[in-house]
Design a protein around this motif. Structure first.
Motif, PDB file in Angstrom:
ATOM      1  N   ALA A  57      14.207  69.414  67.272  1.00 23.39           N
ATOM      2  CA  ALA A  57      12.787  69.263  67.597  1.00 23.39           C
ATOM      3  C   ALA A  57      12.364  67.809  67.787  1.00 23.39           C
ATOM      4  N   MET A  58      13.223  66.874  67.385  1.00 23.82           N
ATOM      5  CA  MET A  58      13.008  65.453  67.653  1.00 23.82           C
ATOM      6  C   MET A  58      14.286  64.905  68.283  1.00 23.82           C
ATOM      7  N   ALA A  93      16.804  62.903  70.015  1.00 20.51           N
ATOM      8  CA  ALA A  93      16.807  61.458  70.246  1.00 20.51           C
ATOM      9  C   ALA A  93      17.009  61.075  71.707  1.00 20.51           C
ATOM     10  N   ARG A  94      17.578  61.956  72.492  1.00 21.88           N
ATOM     11  CA  ARG A  94      17.885  61.619  73.882  1.00 21.88           C
ATOM     12  C   ARG A  94      16.915  62.236  74.887  1.00 21.88           C
ATOM     13  N   VAL A  95      16.041  63.101  74.430  1.00 19.80           N
ATOM     14  CA  VAL A  95      15.080  63.781  75.303  1.00 19.80           C
ATOM     15  C   VAL A  95      13.714  63.747  74.615  1.00 19.80           C
ATOM     16  N   THR A  96      12.691  63.387  75.347  1.00 19.12           N
ATOM     17  CA  THR A  96      11.359  63.332  74.754  1.00 19.12           C
ATOM     18  C   THR A  96      10.825  64.738  74.514  1.00 19.12           C
ATOM     19  N   ILE A  97      10.535  65.014  73.270  1.00 19.61           N
ATOM     20  CA  ILE A  97       9.932  66.286  72.869  1.00 19.61           C
ATOM     21  C   ILE A  97       8.467  65.978  72.541  1.00 19.61           C
ATOM     22  N   PRO A  98       7.534  66.445  73.373  1.00 19.04           N
ATOM     23  CA  PRO A  98       6.121  66.187  73.094  1.00 19.04           C
ATOM     24  C   PRO A  98       5.710  66.804  71.751  1.00 19.04           C
ATOM     25  N   PRO A  99       4.706  66.232  71.095  1.00 17.63           N
ATOM     26  CA  PRO A  99       4.286  66.751  69.797  1.00 17.63           C
ATOM     27  C   PRO A  99       3.954  68.242  69.793  1.00 17.63           C
ATOM     28  N   PRO A 120      24.973  49.534  75.692  1.00 15.21           N
ATOM     29  CA  PRO A 120      23.540  49.217  75.642  1.00 15.21           C
ATOM     30  C   PRO A 120      22.623  50.330  76.153  1.00 15.21           C
ATOM     31  N   ALA A 121      23.148  51.326  76.842  1.00 11.06           N
ATOM     32  CA  ALA A 121      22.292  52.404  77.362  1.00 11.06           C
ATOM     33  C   ALA A 121      21.540  53.113  76.244  1.00 11.06           C
ATOM     34  N   TYR A 122      22.095  53.131  75.041  1.00  9.03           N
ATOM     35  CA  TYR A 122      21.429  53.797  73.919  1.00  9.03           C
ATOM     36  C   TYR A 122      20.110  53.131  73.541  1.00  9.03           C
ATOM     37  N   LEU A 123      19.956  51.847  73.862  1.00  6.78           N
ATOM     38  CA  LEU A 123      18.721  51.147  73.507  1.00  6.78           C
ATOM     39  C   LEU A 123      17.501  51.736  74.213  1.00  6.78           C
ATOM     40  N   ALA A 124      17.710  52.389  75.340  1.00  7.03           N
ATOM     41  CA  ALA A 124      16.586  53.006  76.063  1.00  7.03           C
ATOM     42  C   ALA A 124      15.920  54.101  75.245  1.00  7.03           C
ATOM     43  N   HIS A 125      16.625  54.645  74.272  1.00  7.08           N
ATOM     44  CA  HIS A 125      16.088  55.732  73.451  1.00  7.08           C
ATOM     45  C   HIS A 125      15.284  55.238  72.245  1.00  7.08           C
ATOM     46  N   LEU A 126      15.347  53.948  71.956  1.00 10.19           N
ATOM     47  CA  LEU A 126      14.689  53.436  70.746  1.00 10.19           C
ATOM     48  C   LEU A 126      13.186  53.700  70.707  1.00 10.19           C
ATOM     49  N   PRO A 127      12.436  53.491  71.785  1.00  9.87           N
ATOM     50  CA  PRO A 127      10.991  53.783  71.699  1.00  9.87           C
ATOM     51  C   PRO A 127      10.704  55.236  71.330  1.00  9.87           C
ATOM     52  N   ARG A 128      11.463  56.158  71.894  1.00 16.34           N
ATOM     53  CA  ARG A 128      11.283  57.571  71.580  1.00 16.34           C
ATOM     54  C   ARG A 128      11.543  57.826  70.099  1.00 16.34           C
ATOM     55  N   VAL A 129      12.624  57.282  69.573  1.00 17.23           N
ATOM     56  CA  VAL A 129      12.984  57.523  68.181  1.00 17.23           C
ATOM     57  C   VAL A 129      11.980  56.856  67.245  1.00 17.23           C
ATOM     58  N   ALA A 175       7.443  57.678  63.482  1.00 19.79           N
ATOM     59  CA  ALA A 175       6.017  57.608  63.154  1.00 19.79           C
ATOM     60  C   ALA A 175       5.438  59.002  62.910  1.00 19.79           C
ATOM     61  N   ARG A 176       5.849  59.979  63.721  1.00 19.64           N
ATOM     62  CA  ARG A 176       5.387  61.353  63.516  1.00 19.64           C
ATOM     63  C   ARG A 176       5.816  61.865  62.145  1.00 19.64           C
ATOM     64  N   ALA A 177       7.067  61.649  61.815  1.00 18.58           N
ATOM     65  CA  ALA A 177       7.574  62.138  60.529  1.00 18.58           C
ATOM     66  C   ALA A 177       6.867  61.449  59.365  1.00 18.58           C
ATOM     67  N   LEU A 178       6.682  60.140  59.481  1.00 23.61           N
ATOM     68  CA  LEU A 178       6.055  59.385  58.388  1.00 23.61           C
ATOM     69  C   LEU A 178       4.584  59.740  58.184  1.00 23.61           C
ATOM     70  N   ALA A 179       4.003  60.461  59.120  1.00 26.30           N
ATOM     71  CA  ALA A 179       2.595  60.884  58.976  1.00 26.30           C
ATOM     72  C   ALA A 179       2.457  62.000  57.923  1.00 26.30           C
ATOM     73  N   HIS A 180       3.562  62.635  57.545  1.00 31.45           N
ATOM     74  CA  HIS A 180       3.481  63.690  56.530  1.00 31.45           C
ATOM     75  C   HIS A 180       3.166  63.046  55.186  1.00 31.45           C
ATOM     76  N   PRO A 181       2.249  63.631  54.402  1.00 28.94           N
ATOM     77  CA  PRO A 181       1.850  63.051  53.116  1.00 28.94           C
ATOM     78  C   PRO A 181       3.002  62.791  52.145  1.00 28.94           C
ATOM     79  N   LEU A 182       4.041  63.619  52.175  1.00 33.70           N
ATOM     80  CA  LEU A 182       5.182  63.389  51.280  1.00 33.70           C
ATOM     81  C   LEU A 182       5.855  62.036  51.533  1.00 33.70           C
ATOM     82  N   LEU A 183       5.705  61.535  52.741  1.00 30.04           N
ATOM     83  CA  LEU A 183       6.394  60.293  53.118  1.00 30.04           C
ATOM     84  C   LEU A 183       5.508  59.064  53.014  1.00 30.04           C
TER      85      LEU A 183
END
Length: 181
Positions: free
Chosen positions: A92-93, A95-101, A156-165, A170-178
């Motif tokens: 669901a997240m 790393a290589r394909v953008t999954i919208p929220p 270096p092609a993997y660096l293109a995925h960093l913004p997505r990850v 950030a989405r995961a860290l929005a959970h109160p447990l985190l």
């Protein structure tokens, strides 16, 4: 615990230094101290087979087959017994394909609905918390791995995925447990 923590620490070992951050022993200790109770929480659930690389590039559609047999899997040699939320977070997240929220939420809720259909006592809120923990752990790991692949392995092609990850983290860290993390 050690394996999950070691994977999350790839963030400290590779990602943060690539951003000019010097990781001190105190930072490493604080990071580990924040992760230990989160990892302990996900380990309270009965383990299941976790493929660990359960994402779109490792799924093959076999249209000539029927039902669930239409889905083929590759790259499962690193499978372990682990959290039921691990592969869900991996898919669901992706790393290589953008999954919208909204799609991410739909995938998680579909998983929960299927679990509830089989087990009315299934704790959906517990799963959502464990999912956030596993998603954050994977994002930390992947950020480190992708920088390592670039810097150490000349990919270096993997660096293109960093913004997505980073967005997934950030989405995961929005959970109160985190919140402490």
């Amino acid at each position: 615990e050690r394996a999950l923590l070691t994977e999350a620490e790839l963030f400290l070992d590779w990602y943060l230094p690539s951003r000019g951050v010097t990781v001190t022993p105190a930072m490493r200790d604080a990071f580990s101290a924040l992760w230990r109770p989160l990892i302990a929480r996900v380990q309270e659930q009965p383990p299941v087979l976790a493929l660990r690389d359960y994402h779109s590039p490792n799924l093959i559609w076999r249209g000539e087959r029927s039902g669930s047999d239409r889905l083929g899997l590759v790259d499962y040699q690193d499978a372990v017994m682990g959290s039921p939320a691990y592969d869900l977070a991996s898919l669901a997240m992706d790393a290589r394909v953008t999954i919208p929220p909204d799609l991410e939420t739909a995938l998680v809720e579909r998983y929960i609905a299927r679990r509830l259909a089989r087990d009315p006592g299934f704790d959906a809120d517990r799963l959502r918390g464990d999912y956030a923990i596993m998603a954050a752990q994977r994002a930390h790991k992947v950020l480190g791995v992708f920088v390592r692949l670039s810097e150490r392995d000349g990919k270096p092609a993997y660096l293109a995925h960093l913004p997505r990850v980073r967005d997934y983290l950030a989405r995961a860290l929005a959970h109160p447990l985190l919140a402490p993390l």
